[in-house]
Design a protein around this motif. Structure first.
Motif, short mmCIF file in Angstrom:
data_model
loop_
_atom_site.label_atom_id
_atom_site.label_comp_id
_atom_site.label_asym_id
_atom_site.label_seq_id
_atom_site.Cartn_x
_atom_site.Cartn_y
_atom_site.Cartn_z
N ASP A 1 14.24 -19.19 -47.52
CA ASP A 1 13.49 -17.95 -47.42
C ASP A 1 12.44 -17.97 -48.53
OD1 ASP A 1 12.62 -15.25 -47.73
OD2 ASP A 1 14.55 -14.48 -47.06
N LEU A 2 11.16 -17.84 -48.19
CA LEU A 2 10.10 -17.87 -49.20
C LEU A 2 10.13 -16.65 -50.11
CD1 LEU A 2 7.08 -19.28 -47.16
CD2 LEU A 2 8.19 -20.33 -49.15
N ARG A 3 10.70 -15.54 -49.65
CA ARG A 3 10.75 -14.31 -50.47
C ARG A 3 11.84 -14.38 -51.53
NH1 ARG A 3 12.19 -10.32 -46.00
NH2 ARG A 3 13.53 -12.11 -45.69
N THR A 4 13.00 -14.93 -51.16
CA THR A 4 14.17 -14.88 -52.04
C THR A 4 14.60 -16.24 -52.58
OG1 THR A 4 15.76 -15.19 -50.24
CG2 THR A 4 15.07 -12.92 -50.74
N GLY A 5 14.15 -17.32 -51.96
CA GLY A 5 14.58 -18.66 -52.34
C GLY A 5 15.92 -19.06 -51.76
N GLN A 6 16.58 -18.15 -51.06
CA GLN A 6 17.90 -18.41 -50.50
C GLN A 6 17.83 -19.47 -49.40
OE1 GLN A 6 20.72 -16.61 -51.59
NE2 GLN A 6 21.78 -18.24 -50.52
N CYS A 7 18.75 -20.43 -49.46
CA CYS A 7 18.86 -21.43 -48.40
C CYS A 7 19.53 -20.76 -47.21
CB CYS A 7 19.66 -22.64 -48.87
SG CYS A 7 19.84 -23.89 -47.59
N LEU A 8 18.89 -20.79 -46.06
CA LEU A 8 19.44 -20.14 -44.88
C LEU A 8 20.51 -21.00 -44.21
CD1 LEU A 8 16.18 -18.61 -43.39
CD2 LEU A 8 17.83 -17.58 -44.96
N ASP A 9 20.59 -22.27 -44.59
CA ASP A 9 21.58 -23.18 -44.02
C ASP A 9 22.83 -23.30 -44.89
OD1 ASP A 9 19.89 -23.85 -41.83
OD2 ASP A 9 18.75 -25.13 -43.18
N ASP A 10 22.70 -22.97 -46.18
CA ASP A 10 23.82 -23.02 -47.12
C ASP A 10 23.62 -21.90 -48.14
OD1 ASP A 10 25.72 -23.50 -49.09
OD2 ASP A 10 25.35 -25.66 -49.17
N PRO A 11 24.21 -20.72 -47.92
CA PRO A 11 23.98 -19.56 -48.78
C PRO A 11 24.36 -19.75 -50.25
CG PRO A 11 25.10 -18.92 -46.76
CD PRO A 11 25.06 -20.41 -46.78
N ALA A 12 25.10 -20.80 -50.57
CA ALA A 12 25.46 -21.07 -51.97
C ALA A 12 24.32 -21.71 -52.75
CB ALA A 12 26.70 -21.96 -52.03
N VAL A 13 23.23 -22.04 -52.07
CA VAL A 13 22.11 -22.76 -52.69
C VAL A 13 20.85 -21.91 -52.61
CG1 VAL A 13 20.73 -24.87 -52.60
CG2 VAL A 13 23.16 -24.94 -51.99
N SER B 1 6.73 -28.44 -51.94
CA SER B 1 5.35 -28.10 -51.58
C SER B 1 4.90 -28.82 -50.32
CB SER B 1 4.40 -28.42 -52.73
OG SER B 1 4.41 -29.82 -52.99
N ARG B 2 5.61 -29.86 -49.94
CA ARG B 2 5.27 -30.62 -48.73
C ARG B 2 6.12 -30.18 -47.53
NH1 ARG B 2 1.96 -34.92 -49.89
NH2 ARG B 2 1.84 -35.47 -52.08
N GLY B 3 6.86 -29.10 -47.72
CA GLY B 3 7.74 -28.60 -46.67
C GLY B 3 6.98 -27.99 -45.51
N ILE B 4 7.72 -27.73 -44.45
CA ILE B 4 7.14 -27.18 -43.23
C ILE B 4 7.31 -25.66 -43.26
CG2 ILE B 4 7.29 -27.13 -40.71
CD1 ILE B 4 8.52 -30.01 -41.00
N VAL B 5 6.20 -24.94 -43.24
CA VAL B 5 6.22 -23.48 -43.26
C VAL B 5 6.50 -22.97 -41.85
CG1 VAL B 5 4.85 -21.41 -43.73
CG2 VAL B 5 4.61 -23.41 -45.20
N GLY B 6 7.37 -21.97 -41.77
CA GLY B 6 7.70 -21.41 -40.47
C GLY B 6 8.35 -20.05 -40.65
N SER B 7 9.23 -19.71 -39.71
CA SER B 7 9.94 -18.44 -39.81
C SER B 7 11.23 -18.53 -39.02
CB SER B 7 9.08 -17.29 -39.29
OG SER B 7 8.81 -17.47 -37.92
#
Length: 123
Positions: free
Chosen positions: A81-93, A58-64
């Motif tokens: 990704d706020l829509r899917t929860g997928q980590c864009l830096d590590d797709p396994a997370v 919740s303290r993270g930095i919102v961006g795109s």
């Protein structure tokens, strides 16, 4: 996707959510992070950073990234990704994502409709 009112929990009023800021909420024993983006959309994700284990999303930095609305963890800066929860830096997370609806100025979250359960990185 429509969610039934019986499985939703009123978390807060929409107008208390500041654009581009997050807020933590506790629903039962589940911590979530709510975000209202600049375009007025509201997202709910798990509050626990899967890389550090700290409840800080919740303290993270919102961006795109491109047209994807994101939040960067305040711990190690992985972007989700706020829509899917997928980590864009590590797709396994990923983070769990919860359906959100705004009804009569109230933000409702459905914990039973979680998409993904979140996956922790491998050690």
């Amino acid at each position: 996707m429509s969610v039934t009112a019986m499985s939703q929990t009123v978390v807060c009023r929409y107008d208390v959510l500041l654009p581009e800021r997050g807020v933590a909420a506790l629903i039962g024993d589940v911590q979530i992070a709510l975000f209202r983006t600049h375009d007025g959309s509201v997202f709910a994700i798990g509050n626990q950073d899967p890389f550090s284990g700290a409840n800080v999303m919740s303290r993270g930095i919102v961006g795109s990234r491109g047209d994807v609305q994101t939040v960067a963890s305040p711990m190690f800066k992985q972007v989700f990704d706020l829509r899917t929860g997928q980590c864009l830096d590590d797709p396994a997370v990923s983070l769990p994502v919860y359906p959100v609806e705004v009804v009569d100025g109230q933000v409702l979250v459905d914990l039973t409709g979680a998409v993904g359960r979140g996956r922790n990185p491998t050690p």
